[in-house]
Design a protein around this motif. Structure first.
Motif, PDB file in Angstrom:
ATOM      1  N   MET A   1       0.841  -1.191   0.000  1.00 54.95           N
ATOM      2  CA  MET A   1       0.000   0.000   0.000  1.00 54.95           C
ATOM      3  C   MET A   1       0.883   1.250   0.000  1.00 54.95           C
ATOM      4  O   MET A   1       1.873   1.309   0.710  1.00 54.95           O
ATOM      5  CB  MET A   1      -0.878  -0.035   1.248  1.00 54.95           C
ATOM      6  N   ALA A   2       0.527   2.215  -0.810  1.00 55.77           N
ATOM      7  CA  ALA A   2       1.349   3.423  -0.906  1.00 55.77           C
ATOM      8  C   ALA A   2       1.300   4.209   0.400  1.00 55.77           C
ATOM      9  O   ALA A   2       0.266   4.279   1.050  1.00 55.77           O
ATOM     10  CB  ALA A   2       0.859   4.291  -2.058  1.00 55.77           C
ATOM     11  N   ARG A   3       2.443   4.790   0.758  1.00 53.11           N
ATOM     12  CA  ARG A   3       2.499   5.665   1.928  1.00 53.11           C
ATOM     13  C   ARG A   3       3.579   6.707   1.652  1.00 53.11           C
ATOM     14  O   ARG A   3       4.442   6.521   0.790  1.00 53.11           O
ATOM     15  CB  ARG A   3       2.783   4.881   3.199  1.00 53.11           C
ATOM     16  N   PHE A   4       3.538   7.820   2.419  1.00 48.81           N
ATOM     17  CA  PHE A   4       4.543   8.851   2.230  1.00 48.81           C
ATOM     18  C   PHE A   4       5.805   8.479   2.993  1.00 48.81           C
ATOM     19  O   PHE A   4       5.741   8.156   4.191  1.00 48.81           O
ATOM     20  CB  PHE A   4       4.015  10.209   2.669  1.00 48.81           C
ATOM     21  N   VAL A   5       6.936   8.523   2.305  1.00 51.11           N
ATOM     22  CA  VAL A   5       8.234   8.162   2.873  1.00 51.11           C
ATOM     23  C   VAL A   5       9.122   9.403   2.864  1.00 51.11           C
ATOM     24  O   VAL A   5       9.249  10.074   1.828  1.00 51.11           O
ATOM     25  CB  VAL A   5       8.910   7.059   2.027  1.00 51.11           C
ATOM     26  N   THR A   6       9.720   9.730   4.016  1.00 55.12           N
ATOM     27  CA  THR A   6      10.648  10.855   4.079  1.00 55.12           C
ATOM     28  C   THR A   6      11.954  10.462   3.395  1.00 55.12           C
ATOM     29  O   THR A   6      12.554   9.439   3.745  1.00 55.12           O
ATOM     30  CB  THR A   6      10.918  11.267   5.540  1.00 55.12           C
ATOM     31  N   VAL A   7      12.380  11.261   2.418  1.00 54.90           N
ATOM     32  CA  VAL A   7      13.571  10.903   1.642  1.00 54.90           C
ATOM     33  C   VAL A   7      14.719  11.893   1.813  1.00 54.90           C
ATOM     34  O   VAL A   7      15.865  11.588   1.490  1.00 54.90           O
ATOM     35  CB  VAL A   7      13.242  10.760   0.140  1.00 54.90           C
ATOM     36  N   ALA A   8      14.419  13.116   2.275  1.00 53.74           N
ATOM     37  CA  ALA A   8      15.468  14.136   2.400  1.00 53.74           C
ATOM     38  C   ALA A   8      14.906  15.330   3.147  1.00 53.74           C
ATOM     39  O   ALA A   8      13.688  15.430   3.365  1.00 53.74           O
ATOM     40  CB  ALA A   8      15.945  14.577   1.012  1.00 53.74           C
ATOM     41  N   LYS A   9      15.793  16.235   3.520  1.00 53.52           N
ATOM     42  CA  LYS A   9      15.372  17.529   4.042  1.00 53.52           C
ATOM     43  C   LYS A   9      15.092  18.437   2.842  1.00 53.52           C
ATOM     44  O   LYS A   9      15.912  18.530   1.916  1.00 53.52           O
ATOM     45  CB  LYS A   9      16.469  18.145   4.922  1.00 53.52           C
ATOM     46  N   ALA A  10      13.962  19.095   2.871  1.00 52.42           N
ATOM     47  CA  ALA A  10      13.558  19.904   1.721  1.00 52.42           C
ATOM     48  C   ALA A  10      14.587  20.992   1.408  1.00 52.42           C
ATOM     49  O   ALA A  10      14.848  21.283   0.227  1.00 52.42           O
ATOM     50  CB  ALA A  10      12.184  20.519   1.972  1.00 52.42           C
ATOM     51  N   ASP A  11      15.186  21.573   2.451  1.00 51.09           N
ATOM     52  CA  ASP A  11      16.118  22.673   2.182  1.00 51.09           C
ATOM     53  C   ASP A  11      17.495  22.191   1.732  1.00 51.09           C
ATOM     54  O   ASP A  11      18.396  22.990   1.518  1.00 51.09           O
ATOM     55  CB  ASP A  11      16.226  23.608   3.390  1.00 51.09           C
ATOM     56  N   SER A  12      17.653  20.865   1.580  1.00 49.65           N
ATOM     57  CA  SER A  12      18.946  20.355   1.110  1.00 49.65           C
ATOM     58  C   SER A  12      18.989  20.241  -0.414  1.00 49.65           C
ATOM     59  O   SER A  12      20.041  19.934  -0.985  1.00 49.65           O
ATOM     60  CB  SER A  12      19.239  18.983   1.738  1.00 49.65           C
ATOM     61  N   ILE A  13      17.859  20.469  -1.064  1.00 46.50           N
ATOM     62  CA  ILE A  13      17.815  20.387  -2.537  1.00 46.50           C
ATOM     63  C   ILE A  13      17.467  21.775  -3.067  1.00 46.50           C
ATOM     64  O   ILE A  13      16.351  22.266  -2.880  1.00 46.50           O
ATOM     65  CB  ILE A  13      16.763  19.366  -3.016  1.00 46.50           C
ATOM     66  N   GLN A  14      18.425  22.396  -3.701  1.00 45.89           N
ATOM     67  CA  GLN A  14      18.229  23.762  -4.179  1.00 45.89           C
ATOM     68  C   GLN A  14      17.467  23.771  -5.505  1.00 45.89           C
ATOM     69  O   GLN A  14      17.465  22.775  -6.237  1.00 45.89           O
ATOM     70  CB  GLN A  14      19.600  24.439  -4.361  1.00 45.89           C
ATOM     71  N   PRO A  15      16.807  24.889  -5.836  1.00 44.33           N
ATOM     72  CA  PRO A  15      16.132  24.987  -7.128  1.00 44.33           C
ATOM     73  C   PRO A  15      17.099  24.669  -8.276  1.00 44.33           C
ATOM     74  O   PRO A  15      18.246  25.122  -8.282  1.00 44.33           O
ATOM     75  CB  PRO A  15      15.682  26.455  -7.180  1.00 44.33           C
ATOM     76  N   GLY A  16      16.655  23.842  -9.195  1.00 43.15           N
ATOM     77  CA  GLY A  16      17.488  23.446 -10.325  1.00 43.15           C
ATOM     78  C   GLY A  16      18.321  22.208 -10.049  1.00 43.15           C
ATOM     79  O   GLY A  16      19.040  21.736 -10.929  1.00 43.15           O
ATOM     80  N   GLN A  17      18.211  21.679  -8.820  1.00 39.99           N
ATOM     81  CA  GLN A  17      19.040  20.528  -8.426  1.00 39.99           C
ATOM     82  C   GLN A  17      18.205  19.250  -8.401  1.00 39.99           C
ATOM     83  O   GLN A  17      16.988  19.282  -8.179  1.00 39.99           O
ATOM     84  CB  GLN A  17      19.621  20.800  -7.029  1.00 39.99           C
ATOM     85  N   MET A  18      18.868  18.117  -8.632  1.00 41.45           N
ATOM     86  CA  MET A  18      18.240  16.800  -8.517  1.00 41.45           C
ATOM     87  C   MET A  18      19.079  15.943  -7.584  1.00 41.45           C
ATOM     88  O   MET A  18      20.302  16.078  -7.552  1.00 41.45           O
ATOM     89  CB  MET A  18      18.208  16.073  -9.875  1.00 41.45           C
ATOM     90  N   ILE A  19      18.402  15.027  -6.886  1.00 35.47           N
ATOM     91  CA  ILE A  19      19.123  14.021  -6.105  1.00 35.47           C
ATOM     92  C   ILE A  19      18.511  12.657  -6.409  1.00 35.47           C
ATOM     93  O   ILE A  19      17.379  12.553  -6.895  1.00 35.47           O
ATOM     94  CB  ILE A  19      19.072  14.277  -4.581  1.00 35.47           C
ATOM     95  N   LYS A  20      19.295  11.643  -6.101  1.00 42.64           N
ATOM     96  CA  LYS A  20      18.805  10.272  -6.234  1.00 42.64           C
ATOM     97  C   LYS A  20      18.629   9.703  -4.828  1.00 42.64           C
ATOM     98  O   LYS A  20      19.522   9.857  -3.987  1.00 42.64           O
ATOM     99  CB  LYS A  20      19.820   9.444  -7.010  1.00 42.64           C
ATOM    100  N   VAL A  21      17.485   9.091  -4.575  1.00 42.53           N
ATOM    101  CA  VAL A  21      17.238   8.445  -3.286  1.00 42.53           C
ATOM    102  C   VAL A  21      16.818   7.007  -3.562  1.00 42.53           C
ATOM    103  O   VAL A  21      16.577   6.634  -4.719  1.00 42.53           O
ATOM    104  CB  VAL A  21      16.145   9.183  -2.481  1.00 42.53           C
TER     105      VAL A  21
END
Ligand code: FES
Length: 102
Positions: A1-21
Motif C-alpha cells: 500500500m502506498a504511503r509517504f516516505v521521508t527521503v530528504a530535508k527539503a532545504d537540502s535540494i536547491q532549485p534546479g538541483q536533482m538528487i537520487k534516493v
C-alpha cells in the motif's frame, strides 16, 4: 500500500538541483523546479541510466547517456531515443521533511 516516505530535508535540494534516493531499494529521483518538488523513476526507460545524474532544464530532465528528455511533472517523453514514459510520484513537504508517496 502506498504511503509517504521521508527521503530528504527539503532545504537540502536547491532549485534546479536533482538528487537520487532509494525507497525500498528502488531508485527514485527528486528534482526541485523553482521551489516545487517532483519525484520520478531514476532509471531511464531507454537503457537504464540514472536520470538524477543528468541535467534538469526547467521542467525537463535530460538523460546523461543518450539525451532522451522527460517531463518531470508527468513523466512524458519529450525527446528520443526513449519512447516509454517514466513513472512519477506525489511529493509533499511536512515541516522540512520531503516526502514521496511510494
Ligand atoms: S539511457 Fe537514457 S537516453 Fe539512453
Amino acid at each position: 500500500m502506498a504511503r509517504f516516505v521521508t527521503v530528504a530535508k527539503a532545504d537540502s535540494i536547491q532549485p534546479g538541483q536533482m538528487i537520487k534516493v532509494e525507497i525500498d531499494n528502488f531508485p527514485v529521483a527528486v528534482a526541485n523546479v523553482g521551489g516545487t518538488f517532483h519525484a520520478f523513476d531514476d532509471t531511464c526507460t531507454h537503457e537504464d541510466c540514472s536520470l538524477a545524474e543528468g541535467e534538469l532544464v526547467k521542467t525537463a530532465v535530460v538523460c546523461p547517456c543518450h539525451f532522451a528528455e522527460f517531463d518531470v511533472r508527468n513523466g512524458a517523453v519529450l525527446a528520443p531515443p526513449a519512447t516509454v514514459p517514466i513513472k512519477v510520484y506525489p511529493v509533499r513537504v511536512q515541516g522540512n521533511d520531503l516526502q514521496v508517496e511510494f
